[in-house]
Design an enzyme around this catalytic site. Structure first.
Site, PDB file in Angstrom:
ATOM      1  N   ASP A  67      -5.243  14.277  -6.310  1.00  0.00           N
ATOM      2  CA  ASP A  67      -5.655  12.867  -6.313  1.00  0.00           C
ATOM      3  C   ASP A  67      -6.879  12.733  -5.417  1.00  0.00           C
ATOM      4  O   ASP A  67      -6.963  13.345  -4.352  1.00  0.00           O
ATOM      5  CB  ASP A  67      -4.523  11.936  -5.888  1.00  0.00           C
ATOM      6  CG  ASP A  67      -3.965  12.231  -4.508  1.00  0.00           C
ATOM      7  OD1 ASP A  67      -4.348  11.538  -3.552  1.00  0.00           O
ATOM      8  OD2 ASP A  67      -3.149  13.160  -4.401  1.00  0.00           O
ATOM      9  N   GLU A 154       1.935   1.994   1.165  1.00  0.00           N
ATOM     10  CA  GLU A 154       2.185   2.813   2.352  1.00  0.00           C
ATOM     11  C   GLU A 154       2.387   1.994   3.615  1.00  0.00           C
ATOM     12  O   GLU A 154       2.808   2.521   4.640  1.00  0.00           O
ATOM     13  CB  GLU A 154       1.014   3.780   2.569  1.00  0.00           C
ATOM     14  CG  GLU A 154       0.681   4.640   1.357  1.00  0.00           C
ATOM     15  CD  GLU A 154      -0.546   5.503   1.572  1.00  0.00           C
ATOM     16  OE1 GLU A 154      -0.738   5.991   2.716  1.00  0.00           O
ATOM     17  OE2 GLU A 154      -1.327   5.693   0.624  1.00  0.00           O
TER      18      GLU A 154
END
Length: 264
Positions: A67, A154
């Site tokens: 990613d 997150e």
């Protein structure tokens, strides 16, 4: 008077060529032995004392991915594909205004290289989920064969856990309606177990957890574990510097089954 016979003594000289050959053979022999011994010692030294690079991929998996965002700068996607990478998640948006400056370049490059692509949104809990979803939808066009959209969460922020879950569901529902497929949820192992476990069954999970041989999370009918980000310090040819590396739980056929389907 009888003639006097002159006796001439001939000096027999040793064969210098033969002598030279006899002396050269042992020298070449011992030189060869010395080289061979040196090679053996070098191999032993490397085996015993030199740290050999470990595979960037964990054992037990064979479908690999990365990613990326603009932090990886210009990516050579052809080289990335040649280094066993089958899929890539690419940062598209963050919050309600940020659009990753390398998104289009990475998206087109990965697709041209034959890598299965997915786009993700970095979620900011203090901003309205509806606006964040709209921002992502306005920047990302997904086609059949692409991976579903990804919600990267997150940070909890100052909101209660209950309110965070409600806001995440708003984002997920709006994005699902826009693309006709359930999004993937990305988060860390601890964040998932602390705030999300048991509340988002039915969504494919992409879990980050580093420096462990195996993710302590099992795939089952309730926990649709799909991807594991096993390091944020990987090295893949074609990408400058370090990069996040991931594996998929399944085969390439399984991975394609996760992708967006053709409309019937």
């Amino acid at each position: 008077m009888a003639a006097t016979k002159t006796i001439v003594k001939r000096t027999v000289r040793p064969n210098s060529k033969k002598k030279k050959k006899d002396t050269e053979m042992p020298e070449k022999f011992w030189i060869g032995i010395g080289i061979l011994a040196g090679i053996v010692l070098l191999v032993l030294y490397i085996e015993l004392f030199v740290d050999k690079p470990k595979s960037v991929w964990p054992e037990g998996h064979n479908v690999y991915g990365v990613d990326v965002s603009h932090f990886q700068k210009k990516v050579d996607w052809i080289k990335v594909r040649e280094n066993q990478v089958s899929f890539a998640f690419i940062k598209a948006t963050e919050g309600v205004t940020l659009h990753d400056k390398n998104y289009e370049q990475n998206w087109e490059g990965a697709g041209a290289a034959g890598i299965i692509r997915g786009a993700y949104h970095f979620y900011l809990p203090y901003l309205k989920p509806e606006q964040q979803a709209s921002h992502f939808i306005s920047k990302v066009k997904l086609l059949p064969g692409d991976l579903p959209p990804v919600l990267d969460v997150e940070v909890k922020g100052k909101k209660s856990t209950e309110q965070l879950r409600k806001d995440l569901k708003i984002w997920l529902d709006k994005v699902e309606n826009a693309y006709g497929t359930k999004p993937i949820i990305y988060t860390s192992y601890k964040f998932y177990t602390d705030y999300l476990a048991g509340h988002f069954n039915g969504y494919h999970l992409w879990i980050a957890h580093y420096k462990i041989p195996k993710l302590n999370l099992e795939k089952n009918q309730y926990t649709k574990l799909a991807f594991w980000q096993h390091t944020d310090n990987g090295a893949v040819e074609g990408i400058e510097g370090r990069v996040d590396c991931n594996v998929f739980y399944g085969t390439m056929r399984d991975l394609r089954s996760v992708c967006i389907k053709e409309e019937e």
